[in-house]
Design an enzyme around this catalytic site. Structure first.
Site, mmCIF file in Angstrom:
data_model
loop_
_atom_site.group_PDB
_atom_site.id
_atom_site.type_symbol
_atom_site.label_atom_id
_atom_site.label_comp_id
_atom_site.label_asym_id
_atom_site.label_seq_id
_atom_site.Cartn_x
_atom_site.Cartn_y
_atom_site.Cartn_z
ATOM 1 N N ALA A 62 0.840 -1.194 0.000
ATOM 2 C CA ALA A 62 0.000 0.000 0.000
ATOM 3 C C ALA A 62 0.880 1.252 0.000
ATOM 4 O O ALA A 62 2.059 1.204 0.356
ATOM 5 C CB ALA A 62 -0.919 -0.004 1.219
ATOM 6 N N GLY A 108 -0.391 -4.881 0.800
ATOM 7 C CA GLY A 108 -1.525 -4.793 -0.104
ATOM 8 C C GLY A 108 -1.275 -5.438 -1.448
ATOM 9 O O GLY A 108 -2.203 -5.924 -2.096
ATOM 10 N N GLU A 111 -2.074 -8.957 -0.898
ATOM 11 C CA GLU A 111 -3.517 -9.090 -0.733
ATOM 12 C C GLU A 111 -4.222 -9.019 -2.086
ATOM 13 O O GLU A 111 -5.199 -9.737 -2.327
ATOM 14 C CB GLU A 111 -4.026 -8.010 0.218
ATOM 15 C CG GLU A 111 -3.581 -8.258 1.661
ATOM 16 C CD GLU A 111 -3.959 -7.140 2.600
ATOM 17 O OE1 GLU A 111 -4.710 -7.402 3.555
ATOM 18 O OE2 GLU A 111 -3.490 -5.992 2.395
ATOM 19 N N GLU A 131 2.920 -5.845 7.623
ATOM 20 C CA GLU A 131 2.229 -4.735 8.282
ATOM 21 C C GLU A 131 2.553 -4.609 9.766
ATOM 22 O O GLU A 131 2.573 -3.495 10.315
ATOM 23 C CB GLU A 131 0.707 -4.883 8.106
ATOM 24 C CG GLU A 131 0.196 -4.503 6.725
ATOM 25 C CD GLU A 131 0.260 -5.640 5.727
ATOM 26 O OE1 GLU A 131 -0.308 -5.517 4.641
ATOM 27 O OE2 GLU A 131 0.912 -6.667 6.044
#
Length: 257
Positions: A62, A108, A111, A131
């Protein structure tokens, strides 16, 4: 689309993530993934979607700098929920989606890849959910999808240590389907995509629908709980320290507050 380049070739929609230097998943890029799906869903010339990254990475995670723009845990939870909705649409999409992963698929980025139906990887790729190193947890359903692929014990190891797997190890752990030398990854991914594109779109959709039955209600309860927890941890001092340390390229110093 600004960050996704789309080419259609022999029934395959090739979507290339192009947001240098790390193909970080910004809110705009996630929105473009949704736009991509809308674009190809009713295009009969598209039978399969192949997603890969331009440059050094599939997606290194992210866009952490965007996190500093969020003022509350509620906003953070909304960010997570929006991403979850797009990735859920990706996983249940009626046309097969393949991720071709090189360089890194972290946070991310992983993911996103886990929401694809098939993951092909370069042998030396790095796949992980780091994370916790930032004082956060995954927010785009990573805590729910990862155990489905690797089991709870190995998912716990990946989450708690923040250490990534190599592409070859990801295959051994069940997180990826096949690993290739990096120069063979995209040709093999295209070959597989074109082979799948020869199948009936009716039976492909039926197969994807049946695969979705492998989920149960506890999964969706977990996804909702993840987005709420994502917002709660964002409000901690440790989260602010982790994000700032990432931006400043230093090790975080967590205090448990």
């Amino acid at each position: 689309m600004q960050y996704l380049r789309l080419n259609i070739e022999d029934g395959v929609a090739i979507a290339t993530i192009q947001r240098p230097p790390a193909n970080a998943l910004s809110r705009e890029l996630i929105s473009e993934v949704d736009e991509l799906l809308t674009t190809v869903e009713h295009n009969d010339s598209v039978r399969v979607i192949l997603i890969h990254g331009e440059g050094r990475f599939f997606s290194a995670g992210a866009d952490i700098k965007e996190f500093t723009e969020l003022a509350s845990g509620e906003e953070f939870s909304k960010l997570a929920s929006n991403g979850q909705q797009v990735f859920e649409r990706l996983e249940s999409f009626p046309k097969p989606v393949i991720a071709a992963i090189h360089g890194a698929a972290l946070g991310g980025g992983l993911e996103l890849a886990m929401a694809c139906h098939i993951r092909l990887v370069a042998e030396d790729a790095k796949l992980g959910l780091p994370e916790l190193q930032l004082g956060l947890i995954p927010g785009f359903a990573g805590t729910q999808r990862l155990p489905r692929y690797v089991g709870i014990a190995k998912a716990a190891e990946m989450l708690f240590t923040s250490e990534p797997l190599t592409g070859s190890d990801a295959v051994q752990w069940g997180l990826a389907n096949k690993a290739f030398p990096i120069d063979e990854l995209l040709p093999n991914a295209l070959e597989m995509a074109k082979k799948i594109a020869l199948k009936s779109p009716i039976v492909l959709k039926a197969a994807i629908d049946m695969l979705q039955y492998s989920k149960h209600q506890a999964y969706y309860d977990g996804v909702k709980a993840e987005s709420l927890s994502f917002g709660t941890v964002f409000e901690s001092e440790d989260a602010k320290e982790g994000i700032q340390a990432f931006i400043e390229k230093r090790q975080p110093s967590f205090t448990g507050k």
